[in-house]
Design a protein around this motif. Structure first.
Motif, PDB file in Angstrom:
ATOM      1  N   ALA A  50       0.848  -1.192   0.000  1.00 32.66           N
ATOM      2  CA  ALA A  50       0.000   0.000   0.000  1.00 32.66           C
ATOM      3  C   ALA A  50       0.880   1.237   0.000  1.00 32.66           C
ATOM      4  O   ALA A  50       1.889   1.317   0.718  1.00 32.66           O
ATOM      5  CB  ALA A  50      -0.904  -0.007   1.219  1.00 32.66           C
ATOM      6  N   ALA A  51       0.505   2.218  -0.789  1.00 29.49           N
ATOM      7  CA  ALA A  51       1.279   3.454  -0.868  1.00 29.49           C
ATOM      8  C   ALA A  51       0.434   4.538  -1.513  1.00 29.49           C
ATOM      9  O   ALA A  51      -0.366   4.264  -2.410  1.00 29.49           O
ATOM     10  CB  ALA A  51       2.559   3.240  -1.683  1.00 29.49           C
ATOM     11  N   GLY A  52       0.616   5.769  -1.052  1.00 36.39           N
ATOM     12  CA  GLY A  52      -0.081   6.907  -1.633  1.00 36.39           C
ATOM     13  C   GLY A  52      -1.580   6.791  -1.572  1.00 36.39           C
ATOM     14  O   GLY A  52      -2.284   7.224  -2.491  1.00 36.39           O
ATOM     15  N   GLY A  53      -2.075   6.156  -0.516  1.00 32.99           N
ATOM     16  CA  GLY A  53      -3.520   6.018  -0.378  1.00 32.99           C
ATOM     17  C   GLY A  53      -4.103   4.857  -1.156  1.00 32.99           C
ATOM     18  O   GLY A  53      -5.309   4.594  -1.089  1.00 32.99           O
ATOM     19  N   GLN A  54      -3.252   4.161  -1.895  1.00 36.30           N
ATOM     20  CA  GLN A  54      -3.719   3.010  -2.658  1.00 36.30           C
ATOM     21  C   GLN A  54      -3.593   1.743  -1.825  1.00 36.30           C
ATOM     22  O   GLN A  54      -2.606   1.545  -1.127  1.00 36.30           O
ATOM     23  CB  GLN A  54      -2.901   2.875  -3.943  1.00 36.30           C
ATOM     24  CG  GLN A  54      -3.057   4.045  -4.917  1.00 36.30           C
ATOM     25  CD  GLN A  54      -4.485   4.157  -5.438  1.00 36.30           C
ATOM     26  OE1 GLN A  54      -5.139   3.164  -5.693  1.00 36.30           O
ATOM     27  NE2 GLN A  54      -4.953   5.400  -5.564  1.00 36.30           N
ATOM     28  N   PRO A  55      -4.604   0.862  -1.881  1.00 37.46           N
ATOM     29  CA  PRO A  55      -4.522  -0.370  -1.085  1.00 37.46           C
ATOM     30  C   PRO A  55      -3.461  -1.318  -1.622  1.00 37.46           C
ATOM     31  O   PRO A  55      -3.061  -1.234  -2.792  1.00 37.46           O
ATOM     32  CB  PRO A  55      -5.926  -0.973  -1.238  1.00 37.46           C
ATOM     33  CG  PRO A  55      -6.417  -0.437  -2.557  1.00 37.46           C
ATOM     34  CD  PRO A  55      -5.842   0.940  -2.671  1.00 37.46           C
TER      35      PRO A  55
END
Length: 230
Positions: A73-78
């Motif tokens: 998960a990174a930058g608000g992405q799951p």
């Protein structure tokens, strides 16, 4: 291994979904006879070999997922979970592909119709009938009622009227009890048939022997006095 019966070639005519289910079931039994050292690749190639030429040709159209690595998960992405790559050398992957090919959509109404139409054929062993009924029920989505509906199919489908009457007399008939009654009745009939054959053969042998040994007729002696010559 040489004595193990190979499954019949997978047919793509008629009820293809049923053909695949039967082939898959027989293949699993056959694979159970293989040595424990048999590799996954060998089992996959064996499946294609036993399925036949048309199955091998259709397998060429299969698309195998190359897989993907996990993404955190990174930058608000799951996060994205990893997906293992598919391979034609994996027997489970091959079976799933053929399942998708042969049974794209399951028609539960049709599956139940097939189940409810199954009756014991003349001369068919009860255990063969039971095995097929149990197999057909697996795709009917009966849930918790499965055992009861198999029991009902046994009662309705058994071809011996005397056995059916005996089953119907049981107030709290269970699947297990129905199977027991049918199996005992079949074994009893087979034993009586053998005894009847032996009795017939023995009677025939006695009759043949009695005809071959005929009593001799006793010689009769005349009580008349001998005639004197003049």
């Amino acid at each position: 291994m040489e004595a193990a019966r190979k499954p019949e070639v997978l047919k793509f005519t008629g009820n293809v979904a049923e053909n695949w289910r039967r082939f898959s079931m027989e293949f699993d039994v056959y694979v159970g006879c293989l040595p424990e050292t048999t590799t996954e690749k060998q089992m996959a190639m064996l499946l294609l070999n036993l399925a036949g030429n048309e199955a091998m040709l259709r397998e060429r159209s299969f698309r195998y997922d190359p897989g993907r690595a996990a993404v955190p998960a990174a930058g608000g992405q799951p996060a994205v979970e990893a997906v293992a790559p598919e391979s034609r050398e994996d027997v489970n992957v091959l079976k799933r592909k053929f399942e998708e090919l042969c049974s794209p959509r399951k028609n539960v109404v049709m599956e139940r119709h097939t189940f409810n139409s199954r009756v014991q054929k003349p001369g068919e062993a009860f255990n063969t009938f039971l095995s097929d009924v149990t197999f057909l029920s697996s795709s009917c989505e009966f849930g918790n009622l499965r055992d009861e509906l198999i029991r009902d199919r046994i009662v309705t489908g058994v071809n011996d009227q005397r056995v059916r009457k005996q089953l119907l007399k049981e107030a709290n008939l269970t699947r297990e009890r129905a199977v027991e009654i049918c199996q005992i009745a079949e074994v009893t009939d087979e034993s009586l048939d053998k005894l009847g054959q032996k009795s017939t053969q023995s009677s025939a042998a006695v009759n043949a022997l009695s005809q071959s040994v005929k009593p001799k007729k006793p010689q009769t002696t005349s009580n008349k006095p001998p005639q004197q010559k003049p």
